[in-house]
Design a protein around this motif. Structure first.
Motif, PDB file in Angstrom:
ATOM      1  N   CYS A  54       0.826  -1.214   0.000  1.00 22.98           N
ATOM      2  CA  CYS A  54       0.000   0.000   0.000  1.00 22.98           C
ATOM      3  C   CYS A  54       0.860   1.264   0.000  1.00 22.98           C
ATOM      4  O   CYS A  54       0.577   2.223  -0.730  1.00 22.98           O
ATOM      5  CB  CYS A  54      -0.931  -0.006   1.209  1.00 22.98           C
ATOM      6  N   LEU A  55       1.903   1.269   0.822  1.00 21.84           N
ATOM      7  CA  LEU A  55       2.786   2.433   0.874  1.00 21.84           C
ATOM      8  C   LEU A  55       3.514   2.629  -0.452  1.00 21.84           C
ATOM      9  O   LEU A  55       3.710   3.771  -0.899  1.00 21.84           O
ATOM     10  CB  LEU A  55       3.794   2.276   2.018  1.00 21.84           C
ATOM     11  N   ALA A  56       3.923   1.529  -1.085  1.00 17.26           N
ATOM     12  CA  ALA A  56       4.590   1.631  -2.384  1.00 17.26           C
ATOM     13  C   ALA A  56       3.659   2.255  -3.418  1.00 17.26           C
ATOM     14  O   ALA A  56       4.081   3.081  -4.243  1.00 17.26           O
ATOM     15  CB  ALA A  56       5.047   0.249  -2.842  1.00 17.26           C
ATOM     16  N   TYR A  57       2.369   1.881  -3.369  1.00 19.59           N
ATOM     17  CA  TYR A  57       1.411   2.470  -4.300  1.00 19.59           C
ATOM     18  C   TYR A  57       1.167   3.942  -3.989  1.00 19.59           C
ATOM     19  O   TYR A  57       1.072   4.777  -4.901  1.00 19.59           O
ATOM     20  CB  TYR A  57       0.095   1.714  -4.256  1.00 19.59           C
ATOM     21  N   MET A  58       1.087   4.277  -2.711  1.00 17.25           N
ATOM     22  CA  MET A  58       0.833   5.663  -2.326  1.00 17.25           C
ATOM     23  C   MET A  58       1.986   6.575  -2.728  1.00 17.25           C
ATOM     24  O   MET A  58       1.787   7.741  -3.082  1.00 17.25           O
ATOM     25  CB  MET A  58       0.591   5.750  -0.816  1.00 17.25           C
ATOM     26  N   VAL A  59       3.206   6.050  -2.692  1.00 16.50           N
ATOM     27  CA  VAL A  59       4.381   6.849  -3.047  1.00 16.50           C
ATOM     28  C   VAL A  59       4.533   6.980  -4.559  1.00 16.50           C
ATOM     29  O   VAL A  59       4.805   8.061  -5.084  1.00 16.50           O
ATOM     30  CB  VAL A  59       5.656   6.237  -2.426  1.00 16.50           C
ATOM     31  N   THR A  60       4.368   5.864  -5.285  1.00 20.85           N
ATOM     32  CA  THR A  60       4.623   5.855  -6.728  1.00 20.85           C
ATOM     33  C   THR A  60       3.376   6.133  -7.562  1.00 20.85           C
ATOM     34  O   THR A  60       3.471   6.657  -8.669  1.00 20.85           O
ATOM     35  CB  THR A  60       5.216   4.504  -7.148  1.00 20.85           C
ATOM     36  N   GLY A  61       2.205   5.725  -7.041  1.00 23.16           N
ATOM     37  CA  GLY A  61       0.971   5.911  -7.800  1.00 23.16           C
ATOM     38  C   GLY A  61       0.786   4.919  -8.930  1.00 23.16           C
ATOM     39  O   GLY A  61      -0.112   5.066  -9.755  1.00 23.16           O
ATOM     40  N   THR A  62       1.608   3.859  -8.967  1.00 17.47           N
ATOM     41  CA  THR A  62       1.507   2.846 -10.019  1.00 17.47           C
ATOM     42  C   THR A  62       1.444   1.455  -9.402  1.00 17.47           C
ATOM     43  O   THR A  62       1.990   1.212  -8.320  1.00 17.47           O
ATOM     44  CB  THR A  62       2.718   2.905 -10.968  1.00 17.47           C
ATOM     45  N   LYS A  63       0.796   0.537 -10.107  1.00 16.80           N
ATOM     46  CA  LYS A  63       0.718  -0.858  -9.671  1.00 16.80           C
ATOM     47  C   LYS A  63       1.840  -1.656 -10.327  1.00 16.80           C
ATOM     48  O   LYS A  63       1.630  -2.442 -11.229  1.00 16.80           O
ATOM     49  CB  LYS A  63      -0.645  -1.453 -10.020  1.00 16.80           C
ATOM     50  N   SER A  64       3.035  -1.430  -9.837  1.00 14.10           N
ATOM     51  CA  SER A  64       4.219  -2.093 -10.374  1.00 14.10           C
ATOM     52  C   SER A  64       4.704  -3.143  -9.393  1.00 14.10           C
ATOM     53  O   SER A  64       4.910  -2.847  -8.207  1.00 14.10           O
ATOM     54  CB  SER A  64       5.326  -1.070 -10.641  1.00 14.10           C
ATOM     55  N   ILE A  65       4.880  -4.374  -9.870  1.00 17.90           N
ATOM     56  CA  ILE A  65       5.372  -5.442  -9.002  1.00 17.90           C
ATOM     57  C   ILE A  65       6.751  -5.105  -8.461  1.00 17.90           C
ATOM     58  O   ILE A  65       7.080  -5.453  -7.320  1.00 17.90           O
ATOM     59  CB  ILE A  65       5.407  -6.779  -9.769  1.00 17.90           C
ATOM     60  N   PHE A  66       7.550  -4.383  -9.234  1.00 16.04           N
ATOM     61  CA  PHE A  66       8.902  -4.014  -8.785  1.00 16.04           C
ATOM     62  C   PHE A  66       8.829  -3.113  -7.558  1.00 16.04           C
ATOM     63  O   PHE A  66       9.513  -3.355  -6.552  1.00 16.04           O
ATOM     64  CB  PHE A  66       9.648  -3.309  -9.915  1.00 16.04           C
ATOM     65  N   PHE A  67       7.990  -2.072  -7.618  1.00 14.12           N
ATOM     66  CA  PHE A  67       7.851  -1.177  -6.469  1.00 14.12           C
ATOM     67  C   PHE A  67       7.155  -1.874  -5.305  1.00 14.12           C
ATOM     68  O   PHE A  67       7.473  -1.633  -4.139  1.00 14.12           O
ATOM     69  CB  PHE A  67       7.090   0.085  -6.874  1.00 14.12           C
ATOM     70  N   PHE A  68       6.184  -2.740  -5.630  1.00 18.29           N
ATOM     71  CA  PHE A  68       5.531  -3.515  -4.578  1.00 18.29           C
ATOM     72  C   PHE A  68       6.542  -4.402  -3.861  1.00 18.29           C
ATOM     73  O   PHE A  68       6.476  -4.592  -2.639  1.00 18.29           O
ATOM     74  CB  PHE A  68       4.415  -4.381  -5.164  1.00 18.29           C
ATOM     75  N   LEU A  69       7.477  -4.957  -4.631  1.00 20.22           N
ATOM     76  CA  LEU A  69       8.503  -5.825  -4.053  1.00 20.22           C
ATOM     77  C   LEU A  69       9.371  -5.053  -3.069  1.00 20.22           C
ATOM     78  O   LEU A  69       9.663  -5.537  -1.967  1.00 20.22           O
ATOM     79  CB  LEU A  69       9.360  -6.421  -5.172  1.00 20.22           C
ATOM     80  N   ILE A  70       9.753  -3.844  -3.447  1.00 20.45           N
ATOM     81  CA  ILE A  70      10.581  -3.023  -2.560  1.00 20.45           C
ATOM     82  C   ILE A  70       9.828  -2.693  -1.269  1.00 20.45           C
ATOM     83  O   ILE A  70      10.351  -2.830  -0.163  1.00 20.45           O
ATOM     84  CB  ILE A  70      11.013  -1.727  -3.281  1.00 20.45           C
ATOM     85  N   GLY A  71       8.576  -2.257  -1.429  1.00 21.53           N
ATOM     86  CA  GLY A  71       7.775  -1.927  -0.249  1.00 21.53           C
ATOM     87  C   GLY A  71       7.539  -3.123   0.654  1.00 21.53           C
ATOM     88  O   GLY A  71       7.647  -3.020   1.882  1.00 21.53           O
TER      89      GLY A  71
END
Length: 307
Positions: A54-71
């Motif tokens: 959720c935080l990864a989406y709030m920061v980036t605004g995209t549904k990216s598995i890469f950013f989700f993985l980091i978060g």
């Protein structure tokens, strides 16, 4: 829908491939978590991944598995550190600490998820699908991502097979010979978090723990050798992904993620019943065999005494 049209549909092909690869990597990694008696750890890490996503989406605004993985990795590391701190610095045992962290992180994730849904982009985010999974939303890029990460996870498990084996069966001896047990333990947790993240789109954070553990438990009934168990767990996980996707595609309005977990559960039940040495039927046959031998021996003794 017939079988030919099912496998000729490109969207179904992507979902099928992604689910099978997910089941394969989850089964392999889950074997070590199960042997280390950390089944609940997989559950805790899967629920802890939600606030990170959720935080990864709030920061980036995209549904990216890469950013989700980091978060999710950051959230998973915080969860494992918190569990270790509570266990070491209080009288609370690990299972209780796992339950506390699981509920706290999942509660924070639900709060963040609700906040996102009430924001301007809430209706478009679709993050609520990550609770129970939404495999039908997977596209070609998602499958490529899952395939790449799954291959890396399986390769790392086999590369560190000896270390994970020793850590699972005798961590005290591993520490005694100088192995970095703490580092290896955190590395294994990192692999579990990674497996959870690539599975949230197909299975969801709630059911992902079941996909990690159930194939491993089923495989344990069939063998006494670790390498065979790991391979069987991967195959059981891949078959669960295959069966769940096929049933979901052939019957309308049935979710893929829960069906994948139910397929793994069916394999578990079959293993419990018909496994050659540990199964219920095998133990029942052995019990009757011993009972008959004892009865025959007793009758023979009676006859000898009568003579």
């Amino acid at each position: 829908m017939n079988w030919l049209s099912l496998f000729s549909d490109p969207n179904t092909q992507w979902i099928l491939m992604g689910s099978m690869l997910l089941g394969l990597s989850s089964g392999v990694i889950g074997s070590f978590a199960y042997l280390r008696k950390q089944s609940l750890m997989g559950d805790a890490l899967s629920h802890a991944a939600l606030p990170g996503v959720c935080l990864a989406y709030m920061v980036t605004g995209t549904k990216s598995i890469f950013f989700f993985l980091i978060g999710a990795i950051i959230a998973g590391i915080l969860a494992t550190v918190a569990i270790g701190y509570i266990t070491r610095n209080s009288r609370i045992k690990q299972d209780s600490a796992l339950g506390i962290i699981l509920t706290v992180f999942f509660g924070v994730g639900i709060v963040l998820l609700t906040q996102i849904q009430h924001s301007n982009s809430g209706n478009q985010s679709g993050l609520d699908k990550f609770l129970f999974g939404h495999a039908a939303s997977m596209v070609k890029l998602d499958v490529y991502t899952i395939a790449g990460i799954s291959a890396v996870l399986v390769a790392l498990c086999f590369l560190f097979f000896k270390e994970f084996k020793l850590l699972s069966f005798d961590s005290g001896f591993a520490k005694g010979i100088g192995m970095p047990t703490v580092l290896l333990d955190q590395f294994m947790m990192l692999l579990i978090v990674t497996a959870v993240v690539i599975g949230i789109q197909a299975v969801g954070v709630v059911l992902m723990a079941a996909l990690l553990i159930t194939p491993a438990v089923a495989a344990r009934y069939w063998t006494e050798k670790l390498h065979v168990m790991v391979i069987l767990a991967g195959l059981f996980g891949a078959f669960s992904g295959f069966a769940g996707t096929v049933v979901s595609s052939m019957v309308n309005n049935l979710p893929t993620g829960p069906l994948i977990v139910l397929s793994a559960t069916v394999l578990f039940v079959i293993s419990v019943l018909v496994a050659p040495n540990r199964g219920v039927l095998a133990k029942t046959r052995l019990r009757f065999s011993v009972k008959n031998e004892h009865k025959t021996f007793t009758n023979q003794q009676v006859k000898e005494k009568s003579l």
